[in-house]
Write a protein that holds these residues in place. Structure first.
Motif, short mmCIF file in Angstrom:
data_model
loop_
_atom_site.label_atom_id
_atom_site.label_comp_id
_atom_site.label_asym_id
_atom_site.label_seq_id
_atom_site.Cartn_x
_atom_site.Cartn_y
_atom_site.Cartn_z
N PHE A 103 0.83 -1.21 0.00
CA PHE A 103 0.00 0.00 0.00
C PHE A 103 0.86 1.26 0.00
CE2 PHE A 103 -2.43 3.41 2.05
CZ PHE A 103 -3.56 3.41 1.25
N ALA A 104 1.94 1.23 0.75
CA ALA A 104 2.84 2.40 0.78
C ALA A 104 3.47 2.65 -0.59
CB ALA A 104 3.92 2.19 1.85
N ARG A 105 3.73 1.59 -1.35
CA ARG A 105 4.37 1.74 -2.66
C ARG A 105 3.38 2.12 -3.76
NH1 ARG A 105 6.62 -3.13 -0.79
NH2 ARG A 105 5.28 -4.30 -2.23
N ASP A 106 2.17 1.54 -3.69
CA ASP A 106 1.21 1.75 -4.76
C ASP A 106 -0.21 1.72 -4.19
OD1 ASP A 106 -0.14 1.95 -7.17
OD2 ASP A 106 0.23 -0.14 -7.76
N PRO A 107 -0.60 2.76 -3.47
CA PRO A 107 -1.91 2.72 -2.80
C PRO A 107 -3.09 2.55 -3.75
CG PRO A 107 -0.95 4.93 -2.72
CD PRO A 107 0.12 4.01 -3.21
N LYS A 108 -3.10 3.27 -4.85
CA LYS A 108 -4.23 3.14 -5.77
C LYS A 108 -4.29 1.75 -6.40
CE LYS A 108 -5.03 7.97 -7.13
NZ LYS A 108 -4.11 8.61 -6.17
N GLY A 109 -3.12 1.15 -6.66
CA GLY A 109 -3.10 -0.20 -7.19
C GLY A 109 -3.70 -1.20 -6.22
#
Length: 207
Positions: A103-109
């Motif tokens: 989530f920290a790296r790619d929240p929307k993903g």
């Protein structure tokens, strides 16, 4: 969940609504015959095998109702806390991926994955909040609903109704992240609005 015969109340712990801090505050006032079911930080179980087997404390009003009897269930003061579904969904995504940190790296993903690709409908933290608080007919069973967005004020009001002194609530099991609106685009807003439509309507929330 907490059932207090001493103070005649039932507290439903809706997941991801600050329930641990409320539990800690309420425990100071419980009597020897009062009941609690919880698993995180401390483990306690109800003396009802069917509920004890659930293994966690996020039990609905409808689930506990048959074990208390209709007279007690109807007359006891029933309350819970709710949270803006848009904020709660972000919190779920951060919680569910905390070990791998995705989530920290790619929240929307991550949010798109849970909304559109593999929705974890079986996970209690993902499930809509109203399911813990309504009866079979869909009517709200709680006498009072507190809001995470005004947690202390809500708790103060609940304590006044119960007849116990209030106290400053602590913070437990919280995560660090930005404002929930920062994680959304229109597709995600629409997806969460569809998934939690009843929560938004029943509790008066919007984006």
């Amino acid at each position: 969940m907490i059932v207090s015969h001493k103070h005649r109340f039932i507290f439903v712990a809706v997941p991801k609504t600050g329930t641990h801090s409320v539990r800690e505050a309420l425990r100071e006032h419980l009597g020897p015959d009062d009941l609690e079911q919880v698993r995180l930080f401390v483990e306690k179980k109800f003396p009802f095998p069917e509920l004890a087997r659930i293994g966690h404390g996020h039990i609905s009003f409808e689930q506990v109702r048959p074990f208390l009897g209709e007279e007690a269930f109807t007359s006891y003061f029933k309350f819970a806390f709710v949270r803006n579904p848009f904020d709660r969904f972000v919190s779920y995504c951060a919680f569910a991926t905390s070990r791998e940190g995705s989530f920290a790296r790619d929240p929307k993903g991550v949010m798109r994955h849970f909304l559109f690709k593999t929705p974890p409908h079986h996970h209690m933290v993902f499930q809509p909040q109203h399911g813990f608080l309504v009866g079979k007919d869909g009517a709200l069973l709680a006498d009072q609903i507190g809001r995470v967005e005004e947690m202390q004020r809500s708790y103060d009001g609940i304590c006044a109704r119960i007849g116990i002194p209030s106290k400053a609530l602590g913070r437990a099991n919280s995560s660090r992240r930005g404002a929930y609106r920062d994680y959304y685009d229109q597709e995600l807003i629409d997806g969460v609005a569809r998934l939690y439509a009843r929560d938004l309507e029943l509790f008066g929330y919007d984006f």
